[in-house]
Write a protein that holds these residues in place. Structure first.
Motif, PDB file in Angstrom:
ATOM      1  N   GLU A   7       7.614   4.003   2.283  1.00 59.56           N
ATOM      2  CA  GLU A   7       7.591   2.803   1.708  1.00 59.56           C
ATOM      3  C   GLU A   7       6.810   2.671   0.554  1.00 59.56           C
ATOM      4  OE1 GLU A   7       5.838  -0.019   4.812  1.00 59.56           O
ATOM      5  OE2 GLU A   7       6.882   0.938   6.444  1.00 59.56           O
ATOM      6  N   PRO A   8       6.824   1.570  -0.384  1.00 55.94           N
ATOM      7  CA  PRO A   8       6.532   1.285  -1.530  1.00 55.94           C
ATOM      8  C   PRO A   8       4.753   1.694  -1.341  1.00 55.94           C
ATOM      9  CG  PRO A   8       8.096  -0.252  -1.343  1.00 55.94           C
ATOM     10  CD  PRO A   8       7.916   0.555   0.013  1.00 55.94           C
ATOM     11  N   GLY A   9       4.199   2.546  -2.168  1.00 58.12           N
ATOM     12  CA  GLY A   9       2.761   2.564  -2.029  1.00 58.12           C
ATOM     13  C   GLY A   9       2.381   3.844  -1.290  1.00 58.12           C
ATOM     14  N   MET A  10       3.150   4.337  -0.488  1.00 57.42           N
ATOM     15  CA  MET A  10       2.692   5.530   0.459  1.00 57.42           C
ATOM     16  C   MET A  10       3.115   6.841  -0.602  1.00 57.42           C
ATOM     17  SD  MET A  10       1.941   6.685   3.244  1.00 57.42           S
ATOM     18  CE  MET A  10       2.293   7.191   4.839  1.00 57.42           C
ATOM     19  N   LEU A  11       2.222   7.436  -0.744  1.00 64.14           N
ATOM     20  CA  LEU A  11       1.941   8.710  -1.729  1.00 64.14           C
ATOM     21  C   LEU A  11       2.351  10.026  -0.867  1.00 64.14           C
ATOM     22  CD1 LEU A  11      -1.500   8.086  -3.191  1.00 64.14           C
ATOM     23  CD2 LEU A  11       0.816   7.300  -4.171  1.00 64.14           C
TER      24      LEU A  11
END
Length: 83
Positions: A7-11
């Motif tokens: 997901e967006p923001g997951m590094l």
């Protein structure tokens, strides 16, 4: 798959930590997967195996060529006058 569909923001760093591997290891795996899947250009595992087999074949043919060259030289000496 987990890293690619994150997901967006997951590094990647967090995903790697969750799996108990280093971020550089995960990044390397992603690069290899991209090459294998044809997303990026590069040498696939299949190419590596084929290249290894071709190098073996070249060495064998070079050895056979050397044997034939020596045999031809020997036979040409045998056909000289006086022998």
């Amino acid at each position: 798959r987990v890293a690619r569909s994150r997901e967006p923001g997951m590094l990647l760093k967090q995903i790697a930590a969750d799996f108990g591997i280093s971020e550089s290891c995960l990044t390397g795996w992603l690069k290899v997967a991209d090459i294998e899947d044809g997303i990026k250009s590069g040498t696939t595992g299949e190419d590596v195996v084929e290249n290894r087999e071709l190098r073996k074949r070249i060495r064998l043919l070079e050895q056979e060529n050397e044997v034939l060259r020596r045999a031809a030289a020997y036979l040409s000496q045998a056909n000289l006058p006086g022998k």
